[in-house]
Design a protein around this motif. Structure first.
Motif, PDB file in Angstrom:
ATOM      1  N   LYS A 290       0.829  -1.196   0.000  1.00 19.22           N
ATOM      2  CA  LYS A 290       0.000   0.000   0.000  1.00 19.22           C
ATOM      3  C   LYS A 290       0.869   1.253   0.000  1.00 19.22           C
ATOM      4  N   VAL A 291       0.333   2.308  -0.599  1.00 19.95           N
ATOM      5  CA  VAL A 291       0.993   3.617  -0.580  1.00 19.95           C
ATOM      6  C   VAL A 291       0.352   4.454   0.516  1.00 19.95           C
ATOM      7  N   GLU A 292       1.164   4.977   1.428  1.00 16.23           N
ATOM      8  CA  GLU A 292       0.667   5.778   2.538  1.00 16.23           C
ATOM      9  C   GLU A 292       1.470   7.059   2.653  1.00 16.23           C
ATOM     10  N   GLN A 293       0.891   8.061   3.284  1.00 16.54           N
ATOM     11  CA  GLN A 293       1.585   9.326   3.486  1.00 16.54           C
ATOM     12  C   GLN A 293       2.394   9.275   4.776  1.00 16.54           C
ATOM     13  N   VAL A 294       3.603   9.828   4.727  1.00 17.04           N
ATOM     14  CA  VAL A 294       4.500   9.833   5.877  1.00 17.04           C
ATOM     15  C   VAL A 294       4.339  11.141   6.640  1.00 17.04           C
ATOM     16  N   PRO A 295       4.104  11.086   7.955  1.00 14.11           N
ATOM     17  CA  PRO A 295       4.047  12.329   8.743  1.00 14.11           C
ATOM     18  C   PRO A 295       5.441  12.930   8.874  1.00 14.11           C
ATOM     19  N   CYS A 296       5.542  14.225   8.596  1.00 13.11           N
ATOM     20  CA  CYS A 296       6.847  14.897   8.628  1.00 13.11           C
ATOM     21  C   CYS A 296       6.968  15.849   9.815  1.00 13.11           C
ATOM     22  N   LEU A 384      12.968  21.234   7.117  1.00 13.02           N
ATOM     23  CA  LEU A 384      11.530  21.328   7.339  1.00 13.02           C
ATOM     24  C   LEU A 384      11.135  22.735   7.759  1.00 13.02           C
ATOM     25  N   GLY A 385       9.997  23.204   7.250  1.00 17.24           N
ATOM     26  CA  GLY A 385       9.423  24.448   7.747  1.00 17.24           C
ATOM     27  C   GLY A 385       9.936  25.715   7.104  1.00 17.24           C
ATOM     28  N   ARG A 386      10.950  25.635   6.251  1.00 16.46           N
ATOM     29  CA  ARG A 386      11.453  26.878   5.659  1.00 16.46           C
ATOM     30  C   ARG A 386      10.482  27.407   4.611  1.00 16.46           C
ATOM     31  N   TYR A 387       9.998  26.546   3.746  1.00  8.56           N
ATOM     32  CA  TYR A 387       9.030  26.949   2.726  1.00  8.56           C
ATOM     33  C   TYR A 387       7.776  26.082   2.734  1.00  8.56           C
ATOM     34  N   PRO A 656       7.754  49.397  -0.722  1.00  7.00           N
ATOM     35  CA  PRO A 656       8.388  48.205  -0.149  1.00  7.00           C
ATOM     36  C   PRO A 656       8.530  47.110  -1.180  1.00  7.00           C
ATOM     37  N   GLU A 657       9.597  46.361  -1.024  1.00  6.39           N
ATOM     38  CA  GLU A 657       9.800  45.199  -1.865  1.00  6.39           C
ATOM     39  C   GLU A 657       8.920  44.083  -1.320  1.00  6.39           C
ATOM     40  N   VAL A 658       8.244  43.383  -2.209  1.00  2.00           N
ATOM     41  CA  VAL A 658       7.288  42.376  -1.768  1.00  2.00           C
ATOM     42  C   VAL A 658       7.810  40.997  -2.123  1.00  2.00           C
ATOM     43  N   ALA A 659       7.768  40.120  -1.166  1.00  2.00           N
ATOM     44  CA  ALA A 659       8.131  38.722  -1.403  1.00  2.00           C
ATOM     45  C   ALA A 659       6.944  37.861  -1.039  1.00  2.00           C
ATOM     46  N   GLU A 660       6.665  36.871  -1.870  1.00  2.00           N
ATOM     47  CA  GLU A 660       5.466  36.085  -1.655  1.00  2.00           C
ATOM     48  C   GLU A 660       5.615  35.089  -0.517  1.00  2.00           C
ATOM     49  N   VAL A 661       6.800  34.526  -0.368  1.00  2.00           N
ATOM     50  CA  VAL A 661       7.001  33.545   0.671  1.00  2.00           C
ATOM     51  C   VAL A 661       8.299  33.836   1.370  1.00  2.00           C
ATOM     52  N   LYS A 662       8.295  33.805   2.702  1.00  2.00           N
ATOM     53  CA  LYS A 662       9.512  33.996   3.471  1.00  2.00           C
ATOM     54  C   LYS A 662       9.647  32.847   4.447  1.00  2.00           C
ATOM     55  N   GLU A 663      10.877  32.441   4.650  1.00  3.33           N
ATOM     56  CA  GLU A 663      11.094  31.367   5.596  1.00  3.33           C
ATOM     57  C   GLU A 663      10.814  31.851   7.008  1.00  3.33           C
ATOM     58  N   ASN A 664      10.721  30.909   7.946  1.00  2.31           N
ATOM     59  CA  ASN A 664      10.446  31.269   9.319  1.00  2.31           C
ATOM     60  C   ASN A 664      11.523  32.202   9.836  1.00  2.31           C
ATOM     61  N   GLU A 665      11.104  33.317  10.448  1.00  2.00           N
ATOM     62  CA  GLU A 665      12.071  34.259  10.986  1.00  2.00           C
ATOM     63  C   GLU A 665      12.678  33.746  12.289  1.00  2.00           C
ATOM     64  N   ASN A 666      11.941  32.899  12.989  1.00  2.00           N
ATOM     65  CA  ASN A 666      12.452  32.385  14.244  1.00  2.00           C
ATOM     66  C   ASN A 666      13.338  31.189  13.974  1.00  2.00           C
ATOM     67  N   SER A 669      13.286  28.125  16.341  1.00  2.00           N
ATOM     68  CA  SER A 669      12.113  27.274  16.490  1.00  2.00           C
ATOM     69  C   SER A 669      12.446  25.865  16.062  1.00  2.00           C
ATOM     70  N   ASP A 670      11.685  24.905  16.581  1.00  2.00           N
ATOM     71  CA  ASP A 670      11.920  23.499  16.294  1.00  2.00           C
ATOM     72  C   ASP A 670      11.651  23.214  14.822  1.00  2.00           C
ATOM     73  N   PRO A 671      12.665  22.820  14.049  1.00  2.07           N
ATOM     74  CA  PRO A 671      12.443  22.597  12.611  1.00  2.07           C
ATOM     75  C   PRO A 671      11.535  21.423  12.323  1.00  2.07           C
ATOM     76  N   ILE A 672      11.248  20.600  13.326  1.00  5.01           N
ATOM     77  CA  ILE A 672      10.360  19.474  13.089  1.00  5.01           C
ATOM     78  C   ILE A 672       8.936  19.944  12.928  1.00  5.01           C
ATOM     79  N   ASP A 673       8.600  21.101  13.511  1.00  2.00           N
ATOM     80  CA  ASP A 673       7.225  21.584  13.492  1.00  2.00           C
ATOM     81  C   ASP A 673       6.966  22.360  12.219  1.00  2.00           C
ATOM     82  N   GLY A 674       6.326  21.735  11.244  1.00  2.00           N
ATOM     83  CA  GLY A 674       6.052  22.394   9.975  1.00  2.00           C
ATOM     84  C   GLY A 674       4.949  23.415  10.068  1.00  2.00           C
ATOM     85  N   ASN A 675       4.178  23.440  11.178  1.00  2.00           N
ATOM     86  CA  ASN A 675       3.083  24.386  11.302  1.00  2.00           C
ATOM     87  C   ASN A 675       3.563  25.792  11.596  1.00  2.00           C
ATOM     88  N   ASP A 676       4.877  25.951  11.861  1.00  2.00           N
ATOM     89  CA  ASP A 676       5.401  27.288  12.121  1.00  2.00           C
ATOM     90  C   ASP A 676       5.618  28.069  10.840  1.00  2.00           C
TER      91      ASP A 676
END
Length: 714
Positions: A290-296, A384-387, A656-666, A669-676
Motif C-alpha cells: 500500500k501507498v501511505e503518506q509519511v508524517p513529517c 523542514l518548515g522553511r518553505y 516596499p519590496e514584496v516577497a510572496e514567501v519567506k522562511e520562518n524568521e524564528n 524554532s523546532d524545525p520538526i514543526d512544519g506548522n510554524d
C-alpha cells in the motif's frame, strides 16, 4: 553570426548543463569574457526539459537518426609547435532507450504545430549569437515568466514583476488529417501486454498539417482547487500529442532541499528572480503493498492515524536526537561501521518506524553507513518548515529551468551564447602543455585562457580508463495519482528493494499545477542505480503501482484493480551515464587548464553539482567571490546622470519590496514543526539589504505555496 565571434576570450565553455551554466554565470559576473556554446539546439544537455514533441525529437536524436552539419577542416589552423586534441562528435551518455504506448491511437484532429520539432527554440543553421539576449527554450518564453534579456539587461526586474501573462499566441489553422485507428506496423514489441512502440516516423507518415489552439498558459494553478476528475472520455495518444506543449518532461528528476546549496546559491546570486518554485506537499511510503503518506512535521506526527501513541513518542524522541546527534557520539560510535538499518533496530523502534525513517526521511539504502543515515536524517529535519511542511522545492516548468536561469544571468553580464555551435578541437602549446585556443565547427580559431567541457564531449582516447556507473530512468504519463487526494499534490515515494541486490527506486510524481503536464494527466519520474537495462530495473515497481494495458488487450481486466491503480498511458525507459564519481586524474592527456564537468548524479538533491561548479570556478579565478549577488534595478547608479537616482541604495525605499514567501524568521524554532511556516508579504527595508544579502537565512525565494495560507498570515 558565427563569424562575429570574438577572437580572444577568458573562458570557453562547451555544454550547457547545470555545472557549466553555473560556471558561466559566476565567471561573467566578475567580468570574465565568456563564450558558452552547445552543439545541440536546446539548453541543458542531460538536464533539459522537453515538451512531448521535443522529447520525441530527442529520442530520435539519441537513436542516431539525425545527423549534424559537416564540420570545416581545422588542420590548417594548427601552427608549428602546437598539437591538437580533437573532441568527440557523438554523445553516448544515453543507452537502452525504449518507448511504449499503452493507450489507443485514434484520429488526430488537432495536433500541436511542429510535432516533430523540439519545443525548445531552434537556432538558425548559421548559429545565432545571443549577446545578453538569451531566450527561454520553450513555450515558457511565451508566458512572460521572465522578460527577454534584451529588456532585462539595462534594468533587472524584481522577481515579483515577472508574473504578467504574455499576449495570446498566434493561431495557426491547417487542414486536418488522421492517423489510422490500427496499431503502427513498425517497431512493435511482442509482449504479454502487446505493448506498442511508437516512433516519430510513425507519426510523420500520417500527419501532414496541424493546428494550434490559441490561448494563454496559466502559470500558477490555484493550489486549493480540487483535483480535476478524470473525464469519461479516454485519454488517447492523439490527445497526448495535441497537448504536447503543456508537458515539460525532465531528463533528470530532482528536488531542491530548502536549505540546500542550490537554494542558497539561487538566493545569494539573485538568480532566483528568473524562476518560480513550488513546495512539495507530501512524502509517501510503500509498505505492505500500500501507498501511505509519511508524517513529517510534529503536527503531522501527532495527527497521524498510522502510528500509535507510543510510536509517536518514540519517533519524536529519535528525531530530536538526530537533530543534534554530533553532540552525543556515545549513542552511535559503536555502530559507526555498521549499516544505518542495523542501527535503527537497536533503538527500540518498531518495524513501521524503521521503515519510515530509513526510506522516507533519511532516504538511505539498506547498506548505508550509520553516520550517513544520521546526517541525511538531520539534513531532512533542518530543511523542514522553511518553505512548507516538507523539506523540498520543485521549479515550475521542470528542472530544465535551473540551467537556463544561470545562462540568463551570464548573458546579462556579457556572456556570448551559441547553440548548434561546437568546438572541433583544442589547440595545445607543446612547450607549456596548456590549451591556448579552440577551433569551432566553422573553422574559426579563438584564443582562450581556460576551457570547460562536459564529459560527454571528450573523445574516447582520453576516457578509456574511466569506469562508468549508470542510472536507470523511467518517465510515465499516467491518468491519476498513486495516492488519490482532494487536491493536486507533488509527491515523492521511495520503493524499497524487493531483493537484496536490487536498488531502491525513487519516484517523483508531478501534478498539473507544477506546469509539467496537462489537466487529466500526471507525470511520474522513476530513478535508481542500474543493475541492468532501465526497463528491467523499473518494470517490477511500475507493475506493482500502476496498471499497464494496451488497446489490443482483453477488456476483462479486474475493475477494482483498475480503479485502485493509476493507468500508464505512455512510458519511456533509458539508462544514462553517471560520471559524478570520475576523478580528474583518470582523464589521460588533458591540459591542466581544461576542466571537465560531469553529468547528473543519482542523488535527489543538487549538492554534488553545485560543489563541482564552485570548485572549478575557484581553480579558474582564485580569490574571487563565487556568484556574488546581482544588483537590484533600484541599486544601479548610471554614469553621467548628474543627480543620484532615487532609492539607489541609500535611505528608505518609496515602495516596499514584496516577497510572496519567506522562511520562518524564528531560526530557533523546532524545525520538526512544519506548522510554524509563515506565508505572507514581507516589507524589506532598503537599509538592511546588504546585511540580508550576506545572510542566506534572511533571503526570500519566490515559491507558490501548496498549502492553504493561515488566516493570521493573510
Amino acid at each position: 553570426m558565427a563569424d562575429a565571434l570574438p577572437e580572444e576570450l577568458d573562458v570557453v565553455i562547451l555544454g550547457t548543463g547545470l555545472q557549466e551554466a553555473i560556471i558561466a554565470a559566476a565567471c561573467s559576473r566578475i567580468g570574465q569574457r565568456v563564450l558558452h556554446v552547445d552543439r545541440k539546439n536546446y539548453y541543458g544537455g542531460n538536464w533539459a526539459s522537453f515538451s512531448f514533441s521535443g522529447l520525441l525529437s530527442w529520442i530520435e536524436e539519441c537513436r542516431g537518426q539525425t545527423s549534424g552539419n559537416a564540420d570545416v577542416s581545422w588542420k590548417d589552423k594548427i601552427l608549428e609547435g602546437e598539437d591538437a586534441i580533437q573532441l568527440g562528435q557523438m554523445d553516448r551518455s544515453i543507452e537502452n532507450l525504449e518507448t511504449f504506448c499503452y493507450t489507443r491511437t485514434v484520429a488526430v484532429e488537432d495536433v500541436e504545430t511542429g510535432a516533430l520539432e523540439n519545443k525548445q527554440t531552434n537556432v538558425n543553421s548559421n548559429t545565432t549569437i545571443e549577446n545578453a539576449a538569451l531566450r527561454n527554450q520553450d513555450e515558457k518564453s511565451q508566458t512572460c515568466k521572465v522578460e527577454s534579456i534584451d529588456e532585462a539587461a539595462p534594468s533587472l526586474e524584481n522577481i515579483e514583476d515577472q508574473d504578467s501573462p504574455l499576449s495570446t499566441k498566434e493561431e495557426v489553422s491547417s487542414e486536418k488529417n488522421q492517423i489510422e485507428d490500427s496499431p503502427c506496423s513498425s517497431n512493435i514489441t511482442s509482449s504479454t501486454n502487446s505493448e506498442i512502440t511508437l516512433t516519430i516516423k510513425d507519426i510523420a507518415d500520417n500527419i501532414a498539417s496541424t493546428e494550434v489552439e490559441a490561448g494563454n498558459i496559466n502559470q500558477t494553478t490555484d493550489v486549493s482547487a480540487p483535483e480535476v476528475k478524470k473525464e469519461a472520455k479516454e485519454m488517447t495518444y492523439s490527445q497526448i500529442v495535441k497537448d504536447g506543449r503543456k508537458f515539460n518532461i525532465d531528463l533528470t528528476s530532482k528536488f531542491l532541499y530548502s536549505r540546500g546549496s542550490l537554494v542558497d546559491l539561487l538566493i545569494k546570486s539573485n538568480v532566483s528572480r528568473y524562476a518560480e518554485f513550488k513546495n512539495i506537499t507530501r512524502i509517501l511510503t510503500f509498505q505492505g503493498g500500500k501507498v501511505e503518506q509519511v508524517p513529517c512535521s510534529r503536527a503531522d506526527v501527532f495527527a497521524s492515524k498510522q502510528l500509535t501513541m507510543v510510536e509517536k513518542r518514540m519517533l519524536m524522541k529519535f528525531l530530536t536526537f538526530c537533530l543534534e546527534y554530533e553532540q552525543h557520539p556515545d549513542e552511535y560510535i559503536d555502530f559507526k561501521d555498521s549499516g544505518f538499518s542495523d542501527y535503527l533496530k537497536t533503538k527500540k523502534l518498531t518495524a513501521n518506524l524503521q521503515h519510515f525513517i530509513l526510506h522516507s526521511i533519511a532516504m538511505a539504502s539498506e547498506t548505508a553507513p550509520t553516520t550517513e543515515g544520521l546526517k541525511a536524517t538531520q539534513h531532512f529535519l533542518q530543511c523542514l518548515g522553511r518553505y512548507g511542511n516538507t523539506p523540498f522545492l520543485f521549479p515550475l516548468y521542470g528542472v530544465g529551468e535551473i540551467p537556463q536561469c544561470f545562462c540568463r544571468m551570464s548573458a546579462v553580464f556579457g556572456g556570448t551564447y551559441c547553440l548548434r555551435h561546437s568546438v572541433q578541437c583544442l589547440v595545445v602549446d607543446r612547450e607549456t602543455a596548456r590549451c591556448k585556443a579552440v577551433i569551432d565547427n566553422n573553422g574559426y580559431r579563438i584564443s582562450c585562457e581556460h576551457f570547460v567541457v562536459n564529459h560527454n564531449y571528450l573523445p574516447e582516447k582520453h576516457t578509456k580508463n574511466v569506469q562508468y556507473r549508470y542510472i536507470s530512468r523511467g518517465v510515465l504519463i499516467t491518468d491519476s495519482s498513486v495516492l488519490k487526494s482532494n487536491s493536486e499534490q507533488i509527491s515523492i515515494l521511495t520503493v524499497p528493494a524487493v531483493e537484496k541486490d536490487q536498488p531502491s527506486v525513487r519516484i517523483i510524481e508531478l501534478c498539473p499545477s507544477s506546469n509539467t503536464c496537462p489537466q487529466g494527466t500526471y507525470l511520474v519520474h522513476l530513478t535508481c542505480l542500474s543493475n541492468g537495462t532501465a526497463k528491467e530495473d523499473l518494470e517490477p515497481v511500475v507493475s506493482s503501482l500502476f496498471t499497464q494495458y494496451s488497446e489490443n488487450e482483453e477488456t476483462d481486466c479486474h475493475e477494482c484493480e483498475v480503479e485502485e491503480k493509476p493507468r500508464v498511458l505512455w512510458a519511456l525507459y533509458f539508462n544514462v551515464r553517471d560520471t559524478s564519481a570520475v576523478d580528474r586524474n583518470t582523464y589521460e592527456g588533458l591540459p591542466s587548464n581544461v576542466f571537465v564537468c560531469c553529468g547528473p548524479d543519482a542523488a535527489l538533491g543538487f549538492e554534488q553539482s553545485v560543489k563541482q561548479a564552485e570548485d572549478i570556478f575557484h581553480q579558474l579565478c582564485p580569490g574571487e567571490e563565487f556568484c556574488p549577488a546581482a544588483p537590484n534595478p533600484e541599486d544601479i547608479i548610471y554614469d553621467g546622470d548628474g543627480a543620484q537616482p532615487e532609492n539607489a541604495g541609500f535611505g528608505d525605499p518609496t515602495e516596499p519590496e514584496v516577497a510572496e514567501v519567506k522562511e520562518n524568521e524564528n531560526s530557533k524554532s523546532d524545525p520538526i514543526d512544519g506548522n510554524d511556516e509563515m506565508v505572507k508579504a514581507l516589507d524589506i527595508n532598503e537599509m538592511d539589504r546588504e546585511s540580508k544579502m550576506s545572510n542566506p537565512d534572511m533571503q526570500t525565494l519566490k515559491c507558490n505555496n501548496a498549502t492553504e495560507m493561515p488566516k493570521n498570515a493573510e
